[in-house]
Design an enzyme around this catalytic site. Structure first.
Site, mmCIF file in Angstrom:
data_model
loop_
_atom_site.group_PDB
_atom_site.id
_atom_site.type_symbol
_atom_site.label_atom_id
_atom_site.label_comp_id
_atom_site.label_asym_id
_atom_site.label_seq_id
_atom_site.Cartn_x
_atom_site.Cartn_y
_atom_site.Cartn_z
ATOM 1 N N ASP A 166 -1.665 -73.518 -32.081
ATOM 2 C CA ASP A 166 -1.577 -72.445 -33.078
ATOM 3 C C ASP A 166 -1.916 -71.109 -32.410
ATOM 4 O O ASP A 166 -2.989 -70.957 -31.811
ATOM 5 C CB ASP A 166 -2.559 -72.737 -34.233
ATOM 6 C CG ASP A 166 -2.397 -71.792 -35.400
ATOM 7 O OD1 ASP A 166 -1.825 -72.218 -36.436
ATOM 8 O OD2 ASP A 166 -2.820 -70.617 -35.282
ATOM 9 N N ASP A 183 8.355 -62.206 -33.388
ATOM 10 C CA ASP A 183 9.416 -63.143 -32.962
ATOM 11 C C ASP A 183 9.488 -63.270 -31.451
ATOM 12 O O ASP A 183 9.715 -64.357 -30.918
ATOM 13 C CB ASP A 183 10.778 -62.695 -33.529
ATOM 14 C CG ASP A 183 10.877 -62.941 -35.031
ATOM 15 O OD1 ASP A 183 9.958 -63.588 -35.586
ATOM 16 O OD2 ASP A 183 11.859 -62.502 -35.656
ATOM 17 N N GLU A 209 3.551 -70.130 -36.922
ATOM 18 C CA GLU A 209 3.123 -69.937 -35.520
ATOM 19 C C GLU A 209 2.494 -71.215 -34.974
ATOM 20 O O GLU A 209 1.694 -71.197 -34.051
ATOM 21 C CB GLU A 209 2.172 -68.734 -35.430
ATOM 22 C CG GLU A 209 0.712 -68.969 -35.744
ATOM 23 C CD GLU A 209 0.382 -69.255 -37.211
ATOM 24 O OE1 GLU A 209 1.309 -69.545 -37.995
ATOM 25 O OE2 GLU A 209 -0.814 -69.216 -37.544
#
Ligand SMILES: Nc1nc2c(ncn2[C@@H]2O[C@H](COP(=O)(O)OP(=O)(O)OP(=O)(O)O)[C@@H](O)[C@H]2O)c(=O)[nH]1
Length: 288
Positions: A166, A183, A209
């Protein structure tokens, strides 16, 4: 030439001869002279024109009947069939050849269409399992692969380790630098994660994410070592977009599949390990 065709030719020749004689005789009787010189053979039999004509007609009919009967006897067909055959056989053959040619063409076309559709299907399948932003596997690909690896682990008992990754403070990156920069970071992280694993390992974007990894054959210690190298790689990288050059860190939770585990219980344990990494200050890997 086939027998019926020969008979037909003979029949037509005799008919033509008889008609010529009749016409010549009639013309001589009506005009009292010769109307054409081209039929020299007929001139010599002019006095006998009518009887010769009648004899020729009888002869032609007899010859054709005899020939057809003989052919019929040899081939076992009826008179009507034999006459029809004389006319129809070549036409039927041509029709059959055309039908076969058309069918072959259709089959080739269908074969080509089948190959094309198979390619489209493969591409669609690949798209279905791919994360459009990063190009690595998506959650569906992960679910599929997890089932496969879980069955293999159950059957053979080789080690299987699951990792959940993460990105740290990702919301801040989005808020501060915009989604386009977010992005760029997601794509860059996916690349770095995929770069370090073996071809038999698996990585996917789980969502947002978060990323998941499956390392078949790796025990928790080897997996932790690999995870730490990857984490360090990411921490030392810079993510760039126009004039932005950003350092990013990532946290990881990992677990080895244990006796009695289901895919869900292993995932829950890896998620707990990730939570501990976050609690420990982020940019670290924890085993549970
Ligand atoms: N740019 C971008 N952002 C995404 C995408 N998917 C999810 N996000 C964002 O990811 C962020 C996740 O934030 P949080 O769950 O709070 O996590 P975090 O900020 O990384 O915090 P920690 O995990 O505690 O370090 C949210 O702001 C989402 O909008 C995506 O495809 N692109």
């Amino acid at each position: 030439m086939k027998t019926p065709n020969m008979i037909r030719l003979l029949e037509m020749s005799i008919h033509a001869f008889a008609l010529a004689v009749v016409w010549r005789g009639a013309s001589a009787m009506m005009t009292g002279g010769v109307s054409t010189e081209s039929l020299g053979i007929i001139q010599s039999i002019e006095p006998f024109a009518i009887p010769v004509a009648i004899l020729a007609i009888i002869g032609s009919v007899a010859a054709s009947q005899l020939g057809l009967r003989r052919w019929r006897k040899a081939s076992g067909g009826s008179h009507r069939e034999s006459v029809e055959l004389v006319h129809e056989t070549p036409r039927l053959d041509q029709q059959h050849e055309k039908i076969i040619k058309d069918l072959r063409k259709k089959l080739t076309e269908l074969d080509q269409e089948n190959s094309r559709l198979n390619l489209v299907l493969q591409e669609k399948n690949a798209c279905l399992l791919q994360d459009t932003l990063t190009g690595i596997g998506n959650r569906l690909a992960y679910e599929e692969r997890l089932q496969q690896e879980f069955r293999r682990w159950n059957r053979f008992g080789n080690p299987l380790t699951m990792l959940i990754w993460d990105i740290d403070h990702f919301k801040q990156i989005n808020d501060q630098y915009g989604h386009a920069m977010g992005d760029v970071v997601l794509r860059g992280i996916a690349k770095l994660l995929a770069r370090r694993i073996r071809s038999t390992d698996f990585v996917a974007r789980f969502g947002g994410e978060e990323f998941v990894m499956l390392l078949p054959g790796a025990d928790a210690e080897a997996a932790l070592q690999l995870a730490d190298q990857i984490r360090l790689d990411i921490a030392e990288s810079r993510f760039e977009n126009t004039d932005i050059n950003l350092p990013v860190t990532i946290s990881c939770g990992l677990t080895r599949f244990q006796a009695g585990d289901s895919p869900q219980s292993a995932f829950a344990r890896a998620d707990r390990a990730l939570y501990q990494s976050k609690q420990a200050g982020r940019n670290c890997c924890t085993t549970c």
